[in-house]
Structures are given as structure tokens and as C-alpha cells.
Design an enzyme around this catalytic site. Structure first.
Site, PDB file in Angstrom:
ATOM      1  N   SER A  32       6.008  -5.025   4.657  1.00 38.83           N
ATOM      2  CA  SER A  32       4.962  -5.200   3.658  1.00 38.83           C
ATOM      3  C   SER A  32       4.120  -6.423   4.017  1.00 38.83           C
ATOM      4  O   SER A  32       3.527  -6.459   5.089  1.00 38.83           O
ATOM      5  CB  SER A  32       5.563  -5.299   2.254  1.00 38.83           C
ATOM      6  OG  SER A  32       4.562  -5.199   1.276  1.00 38.83           O
ATOM      7  N   ASP A  43       5.284   6.358   1.603  1.00 40.65           N
ATOM      8  CA  ASP A  43       4.751   5.105   1.060  1.00 40.65           C
ATOM      9  C   ASP A  43       3.537   5.438   0.195  1.00 40.65           C
ATOM     10  O   ASP A  43       2.534   5.951   0.691  1.00 40.65           O
ATOM     11  CB  ASP A  43       4.337   4.181   2.209  1.00 40.65           C
ATOM     12  CG  ASP A  43       3.968   2.774   1.741  1.00 40.65           C
ATOM     13  OD1 ASP A  43       3.515   2.622   0.588  1.00 40.65           O
ATOM     14  OD2 ASP A  43       4.122   1.838   2.538  1.00 40.65           O
ATOM     15  N   HIS A  84       7.860   2.658   0.209  1.00 43.78           N
ATOM     16  CA  HIS A  84       7.357   1.412   0.778  1.00 43.78           C
ATOM     17  C   HIS A  84       8.520   0.484   1.126  1.00 43.78           C
ATOM     18  O   HIS A  84       9.176  -0.066   0.247  1.00 43.78           O
ATOM     19  CB  HIS A  84       6.411   0.727  -0.205  1.00 43.78           C
ATOM     20  CG  HIS A  84       5.769  -0.515   0.345  1.00 43.78           C
ATOM     21  ND1 HIS A  84       4.913  -0.485   1.427  1.00 43.78           N
ATOM     22  CD2 HIS A  84       5.871  -1.815  -0.026  1.00 43.78           C
ATOM     23  CE1 HIS A  84       4.506  -1.712   1.693  1.00 43.78           C
ATOM     24  NE2 HIS A  84       5.086  -2.536   0.827  1.00 43.78           N
TER      25      HIS A  84
END
Length: 512
Positions: free
Chosen positions: A191, A402, A441
Site C-alpha cells: 500500500s 483490490d 488490498h
């Protein structure tokens, strides 16, 4: 300051660091943990250097990670420091040094969202593997953007400077403690940590020998702009929003249409790009019912899959979300948009904390973001040749499900890098991308989202064994109920035709 210029300006700092450490290194003898408090490093203040007995570390209240992860830690020297590369900087770092069994390597770990905290759980994982480990709070405290107001240098610290400064300081502290620096250095993040990985590759290519970049938020102006655009798509009017029960309906329809395309009906799309389901098939025939979508909901779903388009040229600005990811859409179709997206535009693009996300105009605001974020947050340069030139290796991974950071963005970046270095065959010796079916994610989802990327990277950098596949598993209620190989893009895991579809041995990586 451009990335190239910034790297040049930092060279004297690196030289000063080497000179400052020469007194320790020349002696060739380790020093005690306590004595690190007096180590003389450029713009580094050692706040604390103390030994922590095995199993005795307690992270600050609110830190992530199970208590058992910390209770099983070996003895280590815990160094806390403040870095001040410019007057307004206060970059806090921690460097954890194994008292025994050091593997002669550094592993630095990334952050999430706005950072603002030390990654204790990630430090613990790296330390337990024998690494000297480093983490930074990215130059401020708290996972929110309020630090930016009237502090442009702190934004630079967060955007790119903090990780580089941490890296230099960590290497210096390691050299002081052990009498030698790390033989190899790795960076591992997802991320925001994935974006930090991209920053290191592009701005400071000599910092690391191997890098892991997971679900990277590397094109901030487009990724966060698209998140705001997605929220608007679902909130044009009340009839456009798709509630959770209808997202489940859409998801079930997508799986019914496309799950078996990869040869296995298992609730996961191995390659979502092969799907192409048409949400119109779910449109209500008459009055709205619970088992269908309104015309407005159908249109919202279609646009979500496609992504934002340039209204003048008709070309895509950023990829849409993938078929199969529908159960994660609530993150961007809920009452409010992604807070991180709204804060990026409010605090960074428009420098106005009171900016109202309801006034977001994709056609006008994204071009402004492109200008504002180009030299700070965006890390889109595909020329990784300086990193590759010293033998650097990159493993990138991204969950196909995601819902916030379009998976196709990672595919597009991989292709752009390949074009720079002579094609996918040439780039595969240095850079491999692993798309994870069913993963959200940075983890979760219905796919095999548990894997050991650092082990794969070690084998590649240290033994020359490129990862032709990476073992992965799905863990539910603490039990592994499925294993699969993750395959380097563009390959996918193909069923061999016999045996359990929950066992990795019955699959092989093949090019579609």
C-alpha cells in the site's frame, strides 16, 4: 527538485555518513548496545539504545500485531532515533538489532496510509527471521494529514525523504553495533509501503539490493482521484448506489458467468480480465425488486469496471475495478469516500483542509493533482535501469480483487518498465510481478493471500534463483484450506486436470 537532482544532492550526506562511521568500522569490533547512544551520525540523534531480553518487548498501546508475535522475539538491541535532515524535520525511526544470530542483512519495512507510526509488527517479523530491521514514522505522529499544514518539508519527509534517511541511518547504526554494515539490504512494504518501495527504486536506486512492492499506491494523483470519482458514480442519486446485498447479488452473477473460465469452479477468478460480464443482465424488468439492479445501479457498475475516461479524447485515465472484486466495493460506495483520497486532495492538492469532496470535479481536479503531486507523491518513473544496474531485484504483487488500487495499474507499470529495458523477457531477469487471484488490498479475500515474498526475494538475490512460482495458501479460522502457486505475470495457475483443486501440486504456471 526532481528525483534525479535530489539523489545528487543527497550524495554528500552518504559520504559524510561513511566518514562518520569510519572510527567504528576501522576498529572492526562490535560495540555494546548502550554505547550506541553516543554514536556520531550526520543529523541523527540517538534517543535511546537499550537491550531487550527475549520475550520482554511490549509495543505501545494500540500497535498492530498479536501479543504472541512479540512474546516470541529473541533478545535484541532496540535503537530509537530522531533524524533531522532539514530544520523542520523530526523523522523518528527504530532499528532492531539481533543480539545473536544476525543474518548480516537489513530489512526495512513500509507503512500504511499516512504513516505516522512505527511498524512494530513488521519489525517483529523481520527480527524473528534474523534481520536487523528498521521502520520510520515518516516524519510525523498520527495517521492523519494535519501535519502538512504550514509544513512543506514534513510533506517531503512523508512523500520520499524519510525512508531514504532511515535507510542511511540504519546502515550506519548496524555498522557501529556489529563492526560491519549489512552485506545485503531489502525493503518490504504494501500500500503506502508499496509506494515507498517505488520511491526507493526510482529516487534512490542504490539503497537496496532487493525490493518488495505490494499493491503500491504509486500514482497518487490518479489512484486517489479515481477513488473520489468512484464515490461520485455511486452517489449521483439515491438510485445509483448499490447496497451490500446487491453487491453480493452482482458478485454471485459474475462468478456464475466467469468462475469456470480458468478450468476450475472454486469461487475465484484466476484472471479476471477474461470475464467481461455485462451487469445489464441483472437489470430489473419492472419495479425494483431485491433480486435485480436498477438501471442507475447497472450504469454505476459498468462505469466502475471501466474506470474514468478522458471526456475529450475518450482514452482511459486510470483502470477500473476487476470482475470478482464486488464484495469490496462498499469501501468506495459507502456514505463517504475514502478518507485518504479526500485528504490527499484537500491537504496536498488544494492545500485547504476545509475542501469539500462533494465539489470534486474529475476533469478539472485530477490535472491539478498531476501538477501538484508530480514531484512529491507520484512515483511513476518506469526507468529502473539504475536499480537493475547494480544487480537489484524487484518483486511486485497485487491482489486482483483490490477494490481501491486498480490491479491493472500494476500490470501497466510492469509493461512500462519492460518497454524501457528491452521487453518482458529482458525485464524478467530483474523484475517479476505476481497478481494474486481473489486477494483484496494487501491481503484478505477468497484467494490464497498468505505467502512469503521475502524468502522468494532472498533466493533470487542471494542464490540467483528467480521465482518461477511462489507457494501461497488460504487460511480460514486459523486453518489452511487451500494452496496454490502464484505465477509471474503474464502466467496463471492452470489446473492439470486431476486431483484436488485445493492442492498446489495439481496446478502449473502457464501462459494463457
Amino acid at each position: 527538485t526532481s528525483g534525479k537532482m535530489k539523489g545528487t544532492l543527497d550524495l554528500p550526506v552518504k559520504l559524510l555518513m561513511v566518514l562518520a562511521l569510519s572510527g567504528f568500522a576501522a576498529a572492526g569490533a562490535p560495540v555494546s548496545c548502550d554505547s550506541l547512544a553516543s554514536a556520531a551520525l550526520p543529523h541523527v540523534t540517538i534517543i535511546s539504545a537499550k537491550n531487550v531480553a527475549a520475550g520482554e518487548f511490549s509495543p505501545p498501546e494500540g500497535s498492530r500485531g498479536p501479543a504472541t508475535a512479540f512474546k516470541s522475539l529473541p533478545a535484541f538491541c532496540r535503537v530509537q532515533a530522531s533524524l533531522k535532515p532539514v530544520e523542520d524535520s523530526d523523522i523518528r525511526i527504530e532499528v532492531w538489532l539481533p543480539v545473536a544470530g544476525w543474518n548480516n542483512k537489513l530489512q526495512s519495512v513500509g507503512n500504511g496510509a499516512w504513516g505516522g507510526v512505527i511498524g512494530y509488527a513488521a519489525l517483529a517479523t523481520a527480527l524473528s527471521q534474523g534481520y536487523a530491521a528498521a521502520s520510520t514514522d515518516t516524519g510525523h505522529k498520527g495517521n492523519d494529514p494535519t501535519f502538512i499544514t504550514d509544513h512543506p518539508e514534513k510533506l517531503i519527509d512523508f512523500a520520499y525523504r524519510s525512508v531514504h534517511e532511515m535507510t542511511a541511518a540504519a546502515k550506519g547504526i548496524i555498522a557501529a553495533y556489529y563492526g560491519q554494515g549489512p552485506k545485503l539490504s531489502y525493503f518490504n512494504g504494501c500500500s503506502t509501503g508499496g509506494r515507498q518501495a517505488m520511491v526507493e527504486l526510482q529516487r534512490y536506486p542504490a539503497d537496496y539490493d532487493g525490493v518488495i512492492a505490494g499493491d503500491p499506491v504509486y500514482d497518487t494523483s490518479h489512484i486517489q482521484g479515481t477513488q473520489l470519482w468512484l464515490w461520485q458514480i455511486f452517489h449521483k442519486d439515491e438510485a445509483s448506489n448499490i447496497p451490500p446485498e446487491k453487491l453480493a447479488l452482482l458478485h454471485a452473477a459474475v462468478l456464475a458467468a466467469c468462475d469456470a473460465l480458468d478450468g476450475v469452479k472454486d469461487g475465484v477468478l484466476e484472471d479476471p480480465t477474461r470475464c467481461g460480464y455485462d451487469p445489464t443482465l441483472l437489470q430489473c424488468k419492472h419495479d425494483e425488486a431485491t433480486d435485480c439492479l436498477t438501471a442507475q445501479q447497472v450504469e454505476a457498475a459498468k462505469q466502475s469496471y471501466v474506470g474514468p475516461m478522458n471526456q475529450k479524447t475518450g482514452q482511459p485515465v486510470w483502470p477500473g475495478r476487476e470482475w470478482g472484486s464486488e464484495m469490496g466495493w462498499l469501501n468506495h460506495s459507502g456514505k463517504e469516500p475514502s478518507s485518504y483520497a479526500a485528504e490527499i486532495y484537500g491537504y496536498v492538492v488544494f492545500q485547504n483542509p476545509d475542501w469539500d469532496y462533494r465539489n470534486f470535479d474529475f476533469e478539472w481536479d485530477v490535472p491539478q493533482a498531476e501538477k501538484t503531486l508530480k514531484e512529491t507523491m507520484d512515483s511513476v518513473n518506469p526507468d529502473l535501469r539504475p536499480f537493475f544496474a547494480h544487480g537489484g531485484k524487484l518483486i511486485q504483487y497485487h491482489g486482483w480483487n483490490d477494490p481501491g488500487v486498480a490491479p491493472q495499474g500494476s500490470v501497466n507499470y510492469y509493461r512500462a518498465v519492460a518497454a524501457k529495458v528491452g521487453g518482458e523477457r529482458a525485464v524478467s531477469d530483474r523484475y517479476r510481478l505476481f497478481m494474486v487471484p481473489g486477494m483484496g488490498h494487501c491481503g484478505g479475500g477468497d484467494g490464497t493471500s498468505t505467502f512469503n515474498m521475502i524468502s522468494a526475494l532472498e533466493q533470487w538475490v542471494e542464490d540467483g534463483q528467480a521465482p518461477d512460482s511462489i507457494p501461497a495458501s488460504r487460511v480460514r479460522n486459523g486453518v489452511v484450506d487451500r494452496t496454490r502457486p502464484l505465477c509471474p505475470y503474464p502466467q496463471v495457475a492452470a489446473y492439470k486436470g486431476s486431483g484436488s483443486t485445493d492442492e498446489a501440486g495439481n496446478f502449473a504456471c502457464r501462459t494463457p
